[in-house]
Scaffold this active site. Sequence first.
Site, PDB file in Angstrom:
ATOM      1  N   CYS A  60       0.977  -1.052   0.148  1.00  0.00           N
ATOM      2  CA  CYS A  60      -0.146   0.105  -0.302  1.00  0.00           C
ATOM      3  C   CYS A  60       1.194   0.702  -0.212  1.00  0.00           C
ATOM      4  O   CYS A  60       2.396   1.529  -0.630  1.00  0.00           O
ATOM      5  CB  CYS A  60      -0.768  -0.113   1.473  1.00  0.00           C
ATOM      6  SG  CYS A  60      -0.151   0.087   3.065  1.00  0.00           S
ATOM      7  N   HIS A  61       0.404   2.027   0.690  1.00  0.00           N
ATOM      8  CA  HIS A  61       1.063   3.497   0.328  1.00  0.00           C
ATOM      9  C   HIS A  61       2.876   3.059   1.436  1.00  0.00           C
ATOM     10  O   HIS A  61       3.327   4.150   1.547  1.00  0.00           O
ATOM     11  CB  HIS A  61       0.668   4.371   0.976  1.00  0.00           C
ATOM     12  CG  HIS A  61       1.300   6.351   1.190  1.00  0.00           C
ATOM     13  ND1 HIS A  61       1.185   6.908  -0.299  1.00  0.00           N
ATOM     14  CD2 HIS A  61       1.674   7.180   2.235  1.00  0.00           C
ATOM     15  CE1 HIS A  61       2.295   8.066   0.216  1.00  0.00           C
ATOM     16  NE2 HIS A  61       2.440   8.091   1.553  1.00  0.00           N
TER      17      HIS A  61
END
Length: 102
Positions: A60-61
């Site tokens: 993800c981020h």
Amino acid sequence: MNSIEPAELAALGATAAIVDVRQPDEYAAAHVSGAQLIPLGELPARLDELPADRTLYVICHSGGRSAQATAFLEAQGIDAVNVIGGILGWHGAGLPIEQGAE
């Protein structure tokens, strides 16, 4: 929960199954080449789109959403590994990213 450093994942090569659980705009801004985009909120409904025959590396981020996704996948009996630091960790390790939609 199993986890992996970005450089370790990169060393596995293009055959690693990477699942990106961010939103489409985040994916378009920067993603790992070959990563499959399935936003976290859509994951339960899209399990059938995931390869069942190998380990999934979830990114993800920064690592929070992928940790949630990894725990969910493991609860479904799927071999999943969280990518430590997410795309920020990947880019911070000097690894290549791609831009644009799928």
